[in-house]
Design a protein around this motif. Structure first.
Motif, PDB file in Angstrom:
ATOM      1  N   GLN A   1     -17.826   2.682  -7.502  1.00  0.00           N
ATOM      2  CA  GLN A   1     -17.398   3.547  -6.419  1.00  0.00           C
ATOM      3  C   GLN A   1     -16.810   4.860  -6.926  1.00  0.00           C
ATOM      4  O   GLN A   1     -16.907   5.874  -6.281  1.00  0.00           O
ATOM      5  CB  GLN A   1     -16.312   2.789  -5.662  1.00  0.00           C
ATOM      6  CG  GLN A   1     -16.322   2.973  -4.178  1.00  0.00           C
ATOM      7  CD  GLN A   1     -15.237   2.097  -3.579  1.00  0.00           C
ATOM      8  OE1 GLN A   1     -14.933   1.020  -4.076  1.00  0.00           O
ATOM      9  NE2 GLN A   1     -14.645   2.581  -2.517  1.00  0.00           N
TER      10      GLN A   1
ATOM     11  N   ASP B   1      -4.146  -5.679  -0.925  1.00  0.00           N
ATOM     12  CA  ASP B   1      -5.199  -6.256  -0.077  1.00  0.00           C
ATOM     13  C   ASP B   1      -6.474  -5.441  -0.219  1.00  0.00           C
ATOM     14  O   ASP B   1      -6.434  -4.273  -0.565  1.00  0.00           O
ATOM     15  CB  ASP B   1      -4.821  -6.141   1.412  1.00  0.00           C
ATOM     16  CG  ASP B   1      -3.585  -6.905   1.724  1.00  0.00           C
ATOM     17  OD1 ASP B   1      -3.236  -7.737   0.882  1.00  0.00           O
ATOM     18  OD2 ASP B   1      -2.979  -6.651   2.771  1.00  0.00           O
ATOM     19  N   VAL B   2      -7.580  -6.060   0.170  1.00  0.00           N
ATOM     20  CA  VAL B   2      -8.868  -5.393   0.010  1.00  0.00           C
ATOM     21  C   VAL B   2      -8.953  -4.110   0.821  1.00  0.00           C
ATOM     22  O   VAL B   2      -9.395  -3.072   0.324  1.00  0.00           O
ATOM     23  CB  VAL B   2     -10.009  -6.344   0.427  1.00  0.00           C
ATOM     24  CG1 VAL B   2     -11.343  -5.695   0.124  1.00  0.00           C
ATOM     25  CG2 VAL B   2      -9.876  -7.662  -0.293  1.00  0.00           C
ATOM     26  N   THR B   3      -8.478  -4.132   2.062  1.00  0.00           N
ATOM     27  CA  THR B   3      -8.574  -2.936   2.897  1.00  0.00           C
ATOM     28  C   THR B   3      -7.707  -1.818   2.336  1.00  0.00           C
ATOM     29  O   THR B   3      -8.141  -0.663   2.252  1.00  0.00           O
ATOM     30  CB  THR B   3      -8.117  -3.236   4.340  1.00  0.00           C
ATOM     31  OG1 THR B   3      -6.926  -4.002   4.285  1.00  0.00           O
ATOM     32  CG2 THR B   3      -9.178  -3.969   5.102  1.00  0.00           C
ATOM     33  N   VAL B   4      -6.486  -2.184   1.939  1.00  0.00           N
ATOM     34  CA  VAL B   4      -5.587  -1.188   1.362  1.00  0.00           C
ATOM     35  C   VAL B   4      -6.193  -0.648   0.081  1.00  0.00           C
ATOM     36  O   VAL B   4      -6.134   0.548  -0.226  1.00  0.00           O
ATOM     37  CB  VAL B   4      -4.217  -1.826   1.089  1.00  0.00           C
ATOM     38  CG1 VAL B   4      -3.264  -0.791   0.535  1.00  0.00           C
ATOM     39  CG2 VAL B   4      -3.660  -2.436   2.355  1.00  0.00           C
ATOM     40  N   GLN B   5      -6.813  -1.544  -0.671  1.00  0.00           N
ATOM     41  CA  GLN B   5      -7.455  -1.177  -1.924  1.00  0.00           C
ATOM     42  C   GLN B   5      -8.469  -0.048  -1.688  1.00  0.00           C
ATOM     43  O   GLN B   5      -8.459   0.956  -2.398  1.00  0.00           O
ATOM     44  CB  GLN B   5      -8.175  -2.423  -2.443  1.00  0.00           C
ATOM     45  CG  GLN B   5      -8.590  -2.343  -3.873  1.00  0.00           C
ATOM     46  CD  GLN B   5      -9.134  -3.682  -4.351  1.00  0.00           C
ATOM     47  OE1 GLN B   5      -8.985  -4.705  -3.699  1.00  0.00           O
ATOM     48  NE2 GLN B   5      -9.782  -3.669  -5.487  1.00  0.00           N
ATOM     49  N   ALA B   6      -9.279  -0.228  -0.669  1.00  0.00           N
ATOM     50  CA  ALA B   6     -10.290   0.782  -0.369  1.00  0.00           C
ATOM     51  C   ALA B   6      -9.640   2.122  -0.029  1.00  0.00           C
ATOM     52  O   ALA B   6     -10.086   3.178  -0.489  1.00  0.00           O
ATOM     53  CB  ALA B   6     -11.163   0.314   0.795  1.00  0.00           C
ATOM     54  N   GLN B   7      -8.534   2.077   0.744  1.00  0.00           N
ATOM     55  CA  GLN B   7      -7.844   3.323   1.094  1.00  0.00           C
ATOM     56  C   GLN B   7      -7.310   4.029  -0.142  1.00  0.00           C
ATOM     57  O   GLN B   7      -7.442   5.241  -0.287  1.00  0.00           O
ATOM     58  CB  GLN B   7      -6.660   3.037   2.023  1.00  0.00           C
ATOM     59  CG  GLN B   7      -7.067   2.540   3.406  1.00  0.00           C
ATOM     60  CD  GLN B   7      -5.885   1.968   4.154  1.00  0.00           C
ATOM     61  OE1 GLN B   7      -4.740   2.153   3.762  1.00  0.00           O
ATOM     62  NE2 GLN B   7      -6.167   1.258   5.234  1.00  0.00           N
TER      63      GLN B   7
ATOM     64  N   THR C   1      -4.981  -0.971  -7.961  1.00  0.00           N
ATOM     65  CA  THR C   1      -5.252  -1.611  -6.671  1.00  0.00           C
ATOM     66  C   THR C   1      -5.286  -3.130  -6.771  1.00  0.00           C
ATOM     67  O   THR C   1      -5.525  -3.809  -5.783  1.00  0.00           O
ATOM     68  CB  THR C   1      -6.605  -1.129  -6.109  1.00  0.00           C
ATOM     69  OG1 THR C   1      -7.630  -1.441  -7.052  1.00  0.00           O
ATOM     70  CG2 THR C   1      -6.592   0.359  -5.853  1.00  0.00           C
TER      71      THR C   1
ATOM     72  N   GLY D   1       0.820  -1.204   0.000  1.00  0.00           N
ATOM     73  CA  GLY D   1       0.000   0.000   0.000  1.00  0.00           C
ATOM     74  C   GLY D   1       0.856   1.258   0.000  1.00  0.00           C
ATOM     75  O   GLY D   1       0.580   2.221  -0.720  1.00  0.00           O
TER      76      GLY D   1
END
Lengths: 315, 620
Positions: free
Chosen positions: B519, B485-491, B481, B457
């Motif tokens: 999104q 990872d999924v969480t990092v992706q969202a950030q 992305t 990230g």
């Protein structure tokens, strides 16, 4: 970083011990009585007897090795019977001449080889690339001793530009310009083969690197193509090139034996060949062990240079 | 074997080497029956005769011996010694390597340490030491050269053996109850032999050179017997008065070694499939352009792509990676370009700034206009000055797309200073500011970090900061992305969205994930088989997809909180773009396909909402 260098130094110790062991074992294989071999066939029995005791030759093999190794570490490499002087003195004197020659050749072949490799990769399949390819093939195929002879014929005999042999002029030489004049031909002849190998390898390494994503990133940033090649790509390619430089240093050192013979350069290679022809065993042994140890140390330097360049190795 | 030989000889240099070597070998074999003078017959009255003298084709040497005869006999000897040394070193080295590799563990360890020790010597020192012990002589020189080269073979063959030992058929042999010896001889050795033979054939030239070298030094063949090296060594004394006596044997060594090397290179290239495919071609600074005509369509705006066509040319095959793609990007807008891997979305995006690797990439048609200025036909200097300054890229895998051995600070500073004429110190301060903008923790300290020291990230934040370096108008984000990872992706997505709003950036966002599009993007274009199938405002497309492909792509996205539901995959594979079917590229996988779909080109129709389908899901 300091720890890495220290670690690397420690790993060199077993290699140095191994190198000395190999030299010792090879020399121990001399058929017949070593003392006679060392002193020559005209030696008196008393002298042979005395030398045997001196060298500990009446002891078992492994004890002899440790005696010899202990002597080496104290700087006692024995005495050359043909030259009647300590082996170490002779080796040091000759090796410094070899360093001048081989060192110059090594710097030359590294710079020329890498530059040729980069240019030929950057201009892949263009004229420059093809020219480099031809020169490389010629370079790695020509025996350096033949090339040396041809250079003497052309530059010394025909054109009378450069001296044909020796390290300094016999009369009135001895300064730096004189040395450089004598050095030019042998250093070039010595550098040619390694230049070819390094150029070929650098070209391959560069082609490999130029396809990487980070090169595309550099281009996407708008970095000038010249900088992309000479900074981004070359720096990454050096990671693959530097270990080869270490190996090539060994070939340059080996080639020096021929070049020193051709140009009568007073180096360690010529000394070894003469010592073999005169059966001066202690001089051969001392010379081989000394040069090999220096080469091992040089390769440690190469490793350290590598780790300075590539941060990923240090961790 | 035949195709292999043809492959070798297709390389002209290798063919030349093979022919020269063939002639030399035949001459060497025939030497005893050729009408030559005896090589050691001296004739002191005729010393140093020049080449082409009466009765002496190549002249005579310092003892009046016939050089031609000595040359051929010497060649014969040198070849024999070289071949013998290669054979002996190859066999001994292979034996050591096979044993070390096959038995592994302790045996391997001890043997390989020994080999490493031998390799720690500059090779000639070892050879000299051996000759010193055995005494000068051709046979002893042969032994020395052999011993010195054993480590090379042992190490190579060990590597190959280790590879083979872990293959299934060895396990199978063991399970069948075969003993070590039988497996070694029956299974391992036959697989090793070709490798050894090739290694030997490529090192013969080297062996000839080395033995000739020892002979040249006077440590090899002893008079009156002469190989090429000792001929040269003896002739050297008369280099000034009779240079031909040196040139003749020297040129012969050069010829032999060169032809062996050329042939060896040819063999190696023929065996290395990577080189065969031409994959090692160097991508040039900008994509090659072979555009016949520039489209005259005038519709100036921030970024316009008109019927872009990018192809990959590999040998005789043409892969139509991007075909008739048109896009529009307005200031501050985010356009999603969606498709599976291989749909051509990345190639389309890279084509905009000429970053498609070429070879093999070629832009064959269309136009890309930035503020009305055509980029496809633009000279490299123009393209370069726009790259990073007006249009910046963020790439998929931040580890491989950041330079591995430059500090991230230096990479940022370079990005800034490439376009802005400011001092290093200023750029340094600005770089820290950029890292702050992308929420990079402790930017001041971590300017000196290397990419491998950061998390995925964080690396991508560096990538984004670098893209922002020159305040571009457009960022092209190529699956930024996907590697995270999924969480990092969202950030990261949130960060991009925020930057877009704050700075008024236009973003071309390439992804395979409709969830991400929903999104982030205002509008979306769906690509398949190098073409755009559907385009329109994101909300409209999501609510009522027109193309069957879009519908099924959307239904592949899992929704959080939507309860249990089966995620329908799309059966089949995307089409190979070198053999696209006529008509709709999606037809083979489409559940609504009719005969008409397979006949002829289908146009992309509509105004703001466009679709390339004869039987769309609902009227757009």
């Amino acid at each position: 970083m300091g720890i890495y260098i220290l670690k690397r130094l420690v790993t060199a110790i077993p290699v140095l011990v191994g190198v000395s062991l190999i030299v010792f074992l090879i020399m121990a294989m001399i058929p017949g009585d070593p003392a006679t071999a060392i002193l020559g066939s005209y030696a008196t029995p008393e002298n042979v007897e005395r030398l045997n005791r001196q060298l500990g030759l009446d002891q078992p093999l492994w004890q002899r090795y440790f005696i010899w190794l202990g002597n080496l570490l104290q700087g006692d490499f024995g005495r050359s019977f043909a030259l009647n002087r300590p082996v170490l003195d002779e080796v040091l004197e000759r090796f410094s001449a070899t360093l001048v020659l081989a060192g110059t050749a090594f710097v030359l072949c590294s710079i020329l080889g890498i530059a040729a490799g980069v240019v030929s990769a950057a201009r892949q399949n263009e004229l420059a690339d093809k020219a480099v390819t031809v020169v490389v093939i010629l370079g790695i195929s020509i025996p350096s001793f033949f090339l040396g002879i041809m250079m003497i014929l052309l530059f010394a005999v025909k054109l009378r530009l450069l001296p044909a042999s020796g390290m300094y002029s016999v009369w009135g030489g001895g300064d730096l310009p004189d040395l450089l004049r004598h050095l030019t031909m042998p250093a070039l002849a010595l550098a040619v083969v390694a230049t070819g190998v390094i150029a070929r390898l650098s070209r391959g390494a560069m082609l490999e690197v130029l396809r990487q994503d980070f090169i595309r990133t550099a281009r996407a940033k708008g970095v000038h193509e010249r900088r992309v090649i000479w900074h981004h790509a070359l720096r990454a390619a050096m990671v693959g090139i530097i270990p080869v430089l270490g190996i090539q240093a060994g070939f340059v050192l080996s080639g020096a034996v021929y070049i020193e013979t051709v140009f009568q350069w007073p180096g360690v290679g010529r000394m070894l060949v003469d010592a073999i022809l005169k059966r001066d065993i202690l001089l051969v042994q001392g010379g081989v062990v000394f040069v090999a140890a220096c080469y091992v140390c040089f390769n440690i330097l190469v490793d350290v240079a590598q780790s300075l360049l590539d941060p990923r190795i240090r961790t | 074997m035949k195709p292999f030989l043809r492959l070798v000889f297709r390389n002209r240099l290798a063919g030349f080497g093979g022919c020269v070597l063939g002639i030399i070998v035949i001459l060497a074999i025939l030497t005893p029956i050729l009408p030559l003078r005896p090589p050691n017959e001296t004739d002191t009255a005729n010393r140093f005769l020049r080449p082409l003298s009466e009765g002496y084709l190549l002249g005579t040497d310092h003892l009046g011996r016939d050089l031609l005869s000595r040359l051929l006999w010497g060649t014969r000897l040198s070849l024999a010694v070289g071949v013998a040394a290669a054979l002996a070193a190859g066999i001994a080295g292979a034996a050591i390597g096979v044993i070390a590799g096959f038995f592994g563990a302790r045996t391997d360890n001890v043997t390989m340490r020994g080999i490493d020790m031998l390799m720690a010597f500059p090779y000639i020192l070892l050879a000299l030491a051996i000759v010193a012990v055995l005494g000068p002589g051709l046979f002893n020189a042969l032994i020395a050269v052999t011993v010195v080269n054993i480590p090379f073979f042992a190490r190579n063959i060990r590597g190959v053996t280790v590879g083979i030992v872990h293959r299934e058929f060895i396990d199978a042999a063991r399970l069948a109850g075969m003993g070590d010896a039988r497996i070694l001889i029956g299974e391992v050795v036959p697989n090793i032999v070709p490798v050894v033979v090739i290694a030997m054939s490529t090192t013969i030239g080297w062996m000839i050179l080395e033995t000739a070298g020892l002979s040249f030094l006077g440590l090899g063949s002893q008079p009156p017997q002469a190989d090429l090296g000792s001929m040269l060594g003896e002739a050297r004394a008369a280099i000034i008065t009779a240079p031909h006596t040196s040139i003749v044997p020297g040129a012969m060594i050069l010829l032999i070694v060169m032809s062996v090397n050329l042939l060896g290179d040819g063999i190696r290239d023929a065996l290395d499939p990577r080189l065969r495919a031409g994959a090692l071609a160097r991508p040039s600074a900008a994509t090659r352009v072979e555009r016949k005509t520039e489209p005259t369509t005038k519709d100036d705006g921030l970024l316009r792509v008109f019927s872009l066509e990018t192809q990959f040319h590999a040998g005789n095959r043409v892969y139509r990676a991007v075909d008739d793609v048109s896009l529009r990007l307005d200031p501050g807008e985010c356009l999603g370009l969606v498709g599976e891997s291989g749909s051509g979305k990345s190639v389309a995006a890279l084509s905009i700034m000429g970053l498609v690797a070429s070879p093999p990439g070629v832009i064959t048609g269309g136009a890309v206009r930035l503020d009305g200025q055509d980029l496809i036909g633009a000279p490299y200097a123009v393209l370069r000055s726009l790259r990073g300054r007006r249009v910046a890229y963020v790439f998929q895998d931040p580890l491989s797309s950041l330079h591995p051995i430059y500090r991230i600070g230096d990479q940022l500073i370079e990005a800034i200073r490439t376009h802005a004429p400011i001092s290093h110190a200023e750029a340094h301060a600005r770089a820290i500011g950029l890292l702050e903008d992308v929420r990079f923790p402790n930017p001041r300290e971590r300017m000196r970090a290397y990419p491998h020291e950061l998390s995925g990230g964080m690396r991508q934040r560096v990538g984004i900061a670098m893209a922002l370096a020159n305040d571009p108008d457009i960022i092209i984000a190529d699956e930024p992305t996907t590697a995270l990872d999924v969480t990092v992706q969202a950030q990261i997505l949130a960060l991009l969205d925020e930057l877009r709003r704050k700075r008024g950036l236009a973003i071309l966002f390439i992804t395979h994930d409709f969830g991400v599009v929903a999104q982030l993007c205002d509008r979306v274009a769906v690509m398949y088989g190098g073409r755009i199938l559907e385009t329109g405002a994101t909300a409209d497309v999501l609510a009522a997809p027109s193309h069957p492909y879009t519908r099924r792509l959307i239904s592949c996205v899992p929704e959080l909180g939507a309860g249990r539901r089966k995620l329908p995959a799309i059966p089949g594979l995307p089409p190979a773009v070198d053999a696209l079917p006529p008509g709709c590229a999606f037809a083979p996988r489409c559940d609504r396909v009719r005969d008409a779909c397979r006949e002829g080109q289908i146009e992309l129709r509509g105004d703001d909402r466009k679709v390339r389908c004869l039987f769309p899901e609902a009227a757009p």
